[in-house]
Design a protein around this motif. Sequence first.
Motif, PDB file in Angstrom:
ATOM      1  N   ILE C  43      15.141  17.605  15.138  1.00  0.00           N
ATOM      2  CA  ILE C  43      14.902  18.960  15.358  1.00  0.00           C
ATOM      3  C   ILE C  43      13.098  19.010  15.631  1.00  0.00           C
ATOM      4  N   PHE C  44      12.585  18.503  14.630  1.00  0.00           N
ATOM      5  CA  PHE C  44      11.008  18.459  14.870  1.00  0.00           C
ATOM      6  C   PHE C  44      10.447  17.026  15.216  1.00  0.00           C
ATOM      7  N   PRO C  45       9.271  16.968  15.759  1.00  0.00           N
ATOM      8  CA  PRO C  45       8.876  15.712  16.251  1.00  0.00           C
ATOM      9  C   PRO C  45       8.300  14.888  15.190  1.00  0.00           C
ATOM     10  N   HIS C  46       8.565  13.619  14.938  1.00  0.00           N
ATOM     11  CA  HIS C  46       7.584  12.686  13.978  1.00  0.00           C
ATOM     12  C   HIS C  46       7.382  11.432  14.829  1.00  0.00           C
ATOM     13  N   TYR C  47       6.337  10.828  14.518  1.00  0.00           N
ATOM     14  CA  TYR C  47       5.548   9.733  15.426  1.00  0.00           C
ATOM     15  C   TYR C  47       6.059   8.505  15.066  1.00  0.00           C
ATOM     16  N   ASP C  48       7.270   8.092  14.918  1.00  0.00           N
ATOM     17  CA  ASP C  48       7.469   6.722  14.827  1.00  0.00           C
ATOM     18  C   ASP C  48       7.719   5.971  15.919  1.00  0.00           C
ATOM     19  N   TRP C  49       7.984   4.927  16.088  1.00  0.00           N
ATOM     20  CA  TRP C  49       8.262   4.249  17.358  1.00  0.00           C
ATOM     21  C   TRP C  49       9.568   3.571  17.145  1.00  0.00           C
ATOM     22  N   VAL C  50      10.420   3.562  18.366  1.00  0.00           N
ATOM     23  CA  VAL C  50      11.637   3.290  18.291  1.00  0.00           C
ATOM     24  C   VAL C  50      11.927   2.498  19.720  1.00  0.00           C
ATOM     25  N   GLY C  51      10.776   2.352  20.582  1.00  0.00           N
ATOM     26  CA  GLY C  51      11.017   1.538  21.909  1.00  0.00           C
ATOM     27  C   GLY C  51      11.727   2.612  22.688  1.00  0.00           C
ATOM     28  N   LEU C  52      12.563   1.531  23.149  1.00  0.00           N
ATOM     29  CA  LEU C  52      13.339   2.192  24.332  1.00  0.00           C
ATOM     30  C   LEU C  52      14.618   2.811  23.804  1.00  0.00           C
ATOM     31  N   LYS C  53      14.820   2.999  22.657  1.00  0.00           N
ATOM     32  CA  LYS C  53      16.459   3.431  21.829  1.00  0.00           C
ATOM     33  C   LYS C  53      16.804   4.723  22.733  1.00  0.00           C
ATOM     34  N   GLN C  54      15.912   5.626  22.888  1.00  0.00           N
ATOM     35  CA  GLN C  54      16.397   6.926  23.246  1.00  0.00           C
ATOM     36  C   GLN C  54      16.936   6.781  24.824  1.00  0.00           C
ATOM     37  N   TYR C  55      16.291   6.014  25.458  1.00  0.00           N
ATOM     38  CA  TYR C  55      16.590   5.761  27.017  1.00  0.00           C
ATOM     39  C   TYR C  55      17.998   5.032  26.991  1.00  0.00           C
ATOM     40  N   ASP C  56      18.224   3.977  26.018  1.00  0.00           N
ATOM     41  CA  ASP C  56      19.686   3.617  26.045  1.00  0.00           C
ATOM     42  C   ASP C  56      20.654   4.568  25.853  1.00  0.00           C
ATOM     43  N   ARG C  57      20.232   5.518  24.783  1.00  0.00           N
ATOM     44  CA  ARG C  57      21.132   6.450  24.452  1.00  0.00           C
ATOM     45  C   ARG C  57      21.466   7.435  25.538  1.00  0.00           C
TER      46      ARG C  57
END
Lengths: 297, 363, 295
Positions: C43-57
Amino acid sequence: MTHTAAETPRGPKPQRMTAGRIGLYAFLLVSAVFFLLPFYVMLVTSLKTMPEIQHGSIFALPSKATIEPWIVAWSKACTGANCDGIRVGLLNSFEILVPSVILSIGLGAINGYALSFWRPKAGNIVLTTLLLGAFIPYQVFIYPLVRMLSFVSLYNTLPGIVIVHTIFGLPIMTLLFRNYYEAMPADLFRAGRVDGGGFWTIFFRLILPMSGPILVVALILQVTGIWNDFLFGLIFAGRQHLPMTVQLNNVVNTTMGTKAYNVNMAATILTALVPLVVYFVSGRWFVRGIAAGAVKG
Amino acid sequence: MDTSVAVRDLKISYGALDVIKDLQLEIARGEFLVLLGPSGCGKSTLLNAIAGLIDVADGEVWISGRNVTWEEPKDRGIGMVFQSYALYPQMSVEKNLSFSLRVARHDRADIERRVARAAEILQIEPLLKRKPAHLSGGQRQRVAIGRALVRDVDVFLFDEPLSNLDAKLRVDLRVEIKRLHQRLENTMIYVTHDQIEALTLADRIAVMKGGVIQQLDDPLTIYNRPKNRFVAEFIGSPSMNFFEGSILEKDGRRVFDADGMKVPLPCDLAPKVEPGRAVSLGVRPEHIRIGEMGTNSDEAALRGTIDIEEPMGPDTLVWIRTGERTLAARCPADARYPPGQTVPFVFDMRFASIFDAKSGERL
Amino acid sequence: MKPRRLRNVAAQTALIPSWLIVIFAYIGTIAWTIRISFTSSGIFPHYDWVGLKQYDRLFDSHRWVVSVQNLAIFGVIFIVGCLVLGFLLAVFLDQKIRGEGILRTLFLYPYAMSFIVTGLVWQWILNPTLGIEQAMHAWGWSSFSFDWLARGDRAIYLVAFAGIWQSAGLVMAILLAGLRGIDEDLWKAARVDGIPAWRIYLSVVIPMLSGMFVTALVLLGIAVVKVYDLVVAMTGGGPGISTEVPAKFVIDYLFNRQNVALATAAASVMFVAVFVVVGPWLYSQYLRRRPGEAS
């Protein structure tokens, strides 16, 4: 070709309606019907009673015209729990429209003037970015903008939506005025400089009075563009200031129970009225706006 | 006369307005005819009617012995060259030249032969692969002429072909058009508002005004013996000097009199005008000589003050004020004409024209 | 004369609002959006780093794939339809016909109206029961059936159709202006040369108008990528998810499904796609031609 003495060619060539000519008119006529039909359907539907709609053809004229749907659409139609009609949206739209149009045109004119006549350092960066911005889908900008506006407490407020319209009207407005001023003779500007005019003097005394045509074009573009906006109004205006387009969609697409198609169509016409009036009044200017705004995003 | 193009009883109307009415014109085979006149005189309209590009309201058009009044332009055996060149911008010069032949399904060898010939005549061989945008104005106009040339037509129509060119190119191309005419011996009809083009190119000039041919004659006749005041004024630069006055009888000679300026008429002119008639006298600048009267009895001696001196190179234009009038005289360039000096000058009345003051017709 | 720097102070000052907008509202937001797309924000942005995971999803998401497919179908039909209809209308209007002014006004008026209005009108006309179908029944054609708007495999075509109705006039207006700009002598030359009109349109006019076609293409292309209101008003993305489009995907995941990272990943994909196509075109159109302004 030979002609007998009786039909010596003389005077105007006898006019024949050729097959091609007939086909041409036929195509144009069919097209005209195609383009007119939806408006016709909107109009007749809005004048019918619901029973008639449920049992008759959408193309038929109303057997007994009623303006009741218009009254309902104007003052009683419901969006969710509110049943104040589409008139609320009309007022909101005007509240958004007026400051947004003034701000975006004003800023665009100043931009165009500064960029074309004064050529400030790095002006090209501004221009290029704005130009690119005109083409990029709004979805890329929206979320950070929501966060920024929340940060300064302008999210879901009238000033907030006005700022958003100004931001996204800026590319086309800047380009419109820049191209217009680029085409103006530079000698005029130089004469103003020689006569001792500064940046603002030349703008207000010399350039602005000569910008009549482009101001009209800008006005047409912005009034229709901002009035017809849906996305920004939905996201940035807030519940108190939802523009007419958003209200209309809510009325039509979220009503529970039986849909009142006649009311919906009356509300649709009401929403389309302002840009249509602008269109029919402005005539050729609207087309000029299309040509000038050929880079519109 | 071996007629190439004939226009009979021609009437052309735009709505209720007749721009051309009852016009007759016969053009001989191989003739170079120039339609000359100010803008709006109907000269382009007439050319377009001959080409079949506008409908006629009445009358007939004949080309090469055929009545073509109702025929499409392409069937009339004409080629046309336009002021704006009207080249097809996306096609190379070669394609421009061959387009009409390809549409008419000529065979390849024939197309190549015709294009090569046109290119040779117009000296545009090196340009064949270029697009019109990469040509100069003069080159474009050559291509436009070539497009008419490849079609091997009897009649060439030119609609102000040189008006879009600068002065020097205009002279060059003018010469080339004349050379082209001498080589091809086609009938050519040429519309222009430029009198120099008309005088240099034409076998005959038709001077037009208000949709009516005012005079149709060879260039020298047009220049020396204009049929009316309009033609006299329109041809020649600077214009002919005009004096309004009337005819008097004095000492047995007929004399032109304008506010005390008295000019005896030459013997051949005198019998044509009866005393008391209101006329205007026209004298071209080159027929005014500064100096005392010589032995030539057809000269008229006058006096005036030099106003302005304009050296033109080969000669000098001197503006002389006499009474209320200012007149132009073309004088030898080897003398000086200081402004303010009072000088005697004479008219060479052998070349003078006299027009009826009311009708403007030549007497 | 004053030094250039001084002269430009006023001009630079006047550009300050634009600089702010450019830096924050354009460049800043794009960077921010792209940054969030590499996080696991909900819901709210937090600034970790998960690489391209969202693009995979994203590309595993059925809804996104359908959205992109729909965009392609809509885009092709809408653009081709607008260009063909617009060109024909422009050419036919240019034949010195009677009532040209009225017809021109008629063909363009839908463009003055919003996509919301367009969507709602056509939703009503194409209503599977009360719309055209019932009208045909009323006229005696009782077997007539037209329920495409309720059919998942057909509804997107109707959306494109409504789009054509709204925007064909735009193409007509642009091309008509181009046709009017063609030298009258060209048509005369063609008549004298015996070249038929259709041949001139094909071989001469269309190449001459190529710039106008590109302009129209770009305008329509932008409308395609941004298409949102038309779908919302006409189908709401349905039936099911059969008329979903990327722009709607982003908005829905941002505000209704509250998956900010996935939404920004989708937005970033849209951005890159548009940038790759439009960037070179813009460069050739506006920047290359004016080398004098490069400094």
